[in-house]
Design an enzyme around this catalytic site. Structure first.
Site: not given
Length: 400
Positions: A72, A362, A365
């Site tokens: 991600s 978040d 990240h």
């Protein structure tokens, strides 16, 4: 007021889980993500894979292409097409991106490879599951990265579908075969050897496997042995890429997830202090990876493989946050609970107004402001040295 907000968040969470559970039952991706022919998908209405208006014409590019493999940290939309909870195809993700729309990037704006693509004179690289399947759509690069993917095949599987590290290497193999069929073997080999490969993988093997103690792994593998296992697996896959003529390879280490809002919340950090026992594992992994990359560089002729220590670069930002313009170092911009680390970012009302002064976007990240700084360091060590034995710009200049 607080009660109304909590009720709204619970409703949004339930709605999101319901919608994503439906996606798991009816995934948009075909059952075999390793089919030899790339898929032709219709891009979801709220996704885009733009060519940046800032990118110079292809004739000015420093390299033919950029190929991205990872999780991600660099996923630009792969998981939009999979039945998974690990997806970022909704606002507020992407609100500060060039198009101001969610693309599948786990960030408020650009991810590191977007900044590097511009440095290389290339357009933003499309995801493997997001392009048309034509060679001309892949010629300047492909992004195979998939959120929740790990080195271990099952890492992150509790979130749903993902494309694992090994599967991503196989997808590149399919891409390379298409290049050979369309360009000829020599031209394809030359194209790949002059391109840049960016690998960012391994964090989910800790978040979703080791720290979860799946299959009693912590008793079977002490941290150092687990690090060695991951490094050995990555080593073999890099050699597989080398056998397909990849020569310029950037291998990223892991970021200090012990400082991530999720673990600050979970471990009950009092004043935002990082969880050192987690960061110690990350430091050991990065040490093992750097040593492995040095060995490979001596073993593989004509290769330029560099290791970039994300822990080192990220800790520089955390320790010198005021110099970089960040005044919120522990709380995520988007989330809920202490440090905004309890509930993931699922709604625009959960996000702060200005992400540029936050280090974390978040639970796990960083913001695009942090991504830009880290990309600068990968490129030329602008803010601090974190790549060894050289930075990416030196790799390109030294090979012409």
């Amino acid at each position: 007021m607080a009660l109304d907000l909590l009720i709204s968040l619970i409703f949004i969470l339930i709605s999101t889980i319901f919608l994503q559970s439906t996606a798991l039952l009816n995934p948009r991706a075909p059952p075999n993500p390793l089919a030899p022919t790339p898929y032709a998908f219709t891009t979801p209405p709220n996704s885009s894979f733009p060519i940046s208006p800032l990118a110079p014409p292809p004739s000015n590019s420093l390299v033919p292409a950029l190929f991205v493999i990872g999780d991600s940290t660099v996923d630009c939309g792969t998981n939009n097409f999979l039945g998974t909870f690990a997806r970022a195809d909704h606002l507020p993700y992407g609100r500060d991106f060039d198009t101001h729309t969610p693309t599948g990037r786990f960030c408020n704006g650009r991810i590191p490879v977007d900044f590097l693509a511009l440095r290389l004179g290339l357009p933003f690289v499309p995801s493997y599951l997001g392009h048309s399947g034509a060679v001309e759509d892949m010629i300047q690069g492909v992004n195979y990265a998939s959120a929740s993917a790990g080195v271990i095949f099952t890492s992150g599987s509790e979130l749903g579908q993902h494309i694992s590290f090994t599967q991503q290497i196989q997808q590149f193999m399919d891409t390379f075969q298409q290049f050979v069929l369309n360009m000829g073997e020599n031209a394809a080999a030359d194209h790949i050897s002059n391109s840049v490969f960016y690998i960012s993988i391994g964090i989910n093997d800790y978040i979703h496997y080791y720290l979860f103690n799946i299959s009693n792994v912590q008793n079977l593998y002490p941290p150092w042995n687990f690090n060695q296992f991951l490094a050995a697996t990555i080593r073999q896959e890099i050699k597989n890429l080398y056998n397909m003529n990849a020569r310029r390879i950037v291998v990223m280490g892991l970021a200090p997830i012990g400082c991530a809002p999720f673990y600050l919340w979970q471990y009950g950090s009092e004043n935002g202090e990082c969880i050192e026992e987690i960061n110690d594992m990350v430091m050991e992994f990065n040490f093992a990876m750097r040593y492995m990359v040095e060995e490979l560089g001596m073993e593989l002729p004509d290769s330029s493989i560099i290791f970039c220590d994300l822990l080192q670069g990220s800790m520089d930002i955390l320790k010198n946050h005021e110099r970089y313009g960040f005044n919120v170092t522990s709380d995520a911009c988007c989330g809920f609970g202490r440090y905004n680390g309890w509930i993931m970012c699922i709604s625009p009302i959960m996000a702060c107004k200005n992400a540029s002064n936050h280090i974390w976007w978040d639970q796990f990240h960083p913001t695009d402001a942090v991504n830009g700084i880290l990309a600068d360091n990968v490129w030329n060590g602008l803010h601090t040295t974190m790549c060894y034995p050289k930075n990416l710009q030196d790799v390109i200049n030294s090979q012409g």
